[in-house]
Design an enzyme around this catalytic site. Structure first.
Site: not given
Length: 407
Positions: A66-67, A70
């Protein structure tokens, strides 16, 4: 957030695990293993606990991805990503600067939830091909559900959540002001945080469940971070309103450029413990800066006959700014060139004052009606660095970028 142990890197981005991650790993895996050993006795206790531990570790791998979502979008925009850290509340990517446009900010924000949704769909599909009531099927089902929850939760409209970043980008686009976007998204973050705290407390009082306490803690974490966004925005707005002339002081001495080096040393340097700033003048004009360390470049036998002119640094050769220079530009130059102080010139080109990091902190505190003790200012002046954790250079740089992106 760069803390804990470095466990590797992905696409050149260092990955860290915070100490709190190990605690939350056990707090989730142990109860889950106990529950699964009761619900699926055919597995045996050992396999149930092992499956729970593996599933939770795969969930944190999902958080890492998820990170990473980004981070990869930020990298594609030319933005440096310092690290990704896993900790008790999930994960955080340390992205060095803001995107230049609202559209790019939206892309960075939506990337994380998009990864989580994609993983949820993938794990959901896998549950259809894996035999039911096996440890693998149960673990994959858990991952499908938790990734969906992770995506939906992060889309809540409040900073520091991804939904808050999306809200910020939307308001930024509508108003043309990144500051307004941050302020409204931070207010929304406070609302989301307090709602979660109240909900968590309610659950604790009604059922005594650990999950309620966890929800309240997550809410408190959101409140603290939303407030931090607000404080940084206030600092940036205050900095943008200040000029070099607002922060400079006249903490310098003017000496005769014609005096001998010996007289300068005897009259101004002997017996002083604190370094001072000296400017030399003659015929009513400032001639330049006198650095007392430069005395060492002249033989002592020549001090009696050589004038101060010998070691003067003319004003056009030293770092200077004008009184009207925005303070953020002063901070940026001091950080970029690693300067301890700068000389401030009047419109006529005369020395109006000097400015160092202590002066900047004092002016900012006055602007924000904050109290900073004289001892703290003195320490900053002597050490030539901002207090630990007060990254004023990065804050000023972000303020400059915010005004540029709002034009």
């Amino acid at each position: 957030m760069v803390s804990g142990w470095r466990v590797g890197s992905i696409f050149g981005i260092p990955v860290f695990i915070d100490r709190s991650w190990f605690l939350i790993l056990l707090l989730i895996a142990v109860p889950m293993g106990g529950e699964w050993s009761v619900r699926y006795p055919q597995w045996g206790s050992g396999l149930a606990y092992l499956a729970a531990l593996g599933t939770v570790m795969l969930f944190f791998l999902s958080v890492l991805l998820h990170e990473l979502g980004h981070s990869l979008v930020a990298l594609a925009q030319g933005i440096k990503v310092s690290s990704i850290t896993l900790f008790m509340f999930g994960g955080v990517a340390s992205i060095d600067q803001e995107s230049k446009t609202p559209g790019q900010a939206f892309q960075v924000a939506i990337a994380g939830p998009s990864v989580s949704l994609g993983l949820s769909f993938l794990f959901t599909f896998l549950t259809t091909v894996i035999p039911q009531e096996t440890p693998l099927h149960i673990g994959v089902s858990y991952l499908a559900w938790t990734n969906l929850v992770l995506a939906i939760f992060n889309l809540l409209p409040g900073l520091p959540l991804d939904g808050g970043q999306i809200l910020k980008a939307g308001i930024w686009k509508l108003t043309g002001s990144r500051f307004k976007g941050v302020r409204w998204a931070a207010k929304a973050g406070n609302l989301v945080g307090w709602t979660l705290v109240a909900l968590g407390v309610l659950v604790v009082f009604r059922s005594g469940s650990f999950s309620g306490l966890w929800v309240a803690l997550v809410g408190w974490f959101i409140i603290q971070n939303a407030s931090s966004y607000n404080r940084i925005t206030e600092l940036q707005e205050a900095l943008l309103e200040l000029k070099a002339g607002d922060a400079m002081t006249r903490e310098f001495r003017v000496v005769d450029a014609h005096m001998s080096l010996r007289q300068f040393a005897d009259d101004y340097l002997l017996g002083t413990s604190r370094p001072e700033v000296f400017f030399a003048a003659s015929e009513g004009r400032y001639r330049g800066l006198v650095a007392d360390d430069d005395l060492n470049s002249v033989e002592r036998s020549e001090w009696e006959t050589e004038p101060l002119f010998r070691i003067i640094h003319p004003l056009n050769t030293i770092p200077t700014v004008e009184e009207a220079t925005p303070l953020v530009k002063v901070i940026q130059q001091m950080e970029t060139e690693q300067l301890r102080r700068m000389t401030v010139l009047s419109p006529a080109g005369a020395v109006a004052g000097v400015i160092d990091r202590g002066d900047i902190v004092r002016a900012l505190a006055h602007k924000l009606n904050m109290t900073v003790s004289d001892s703290v200012i003195k320490q900053i002046k002597e050490e030539g660095v901002y207090p630990m954790g007060f990254q004023l250079g990065a804050i000023a740089q972000s303020a400059i970028e915010a005004t540029a992106s709002s034009r």
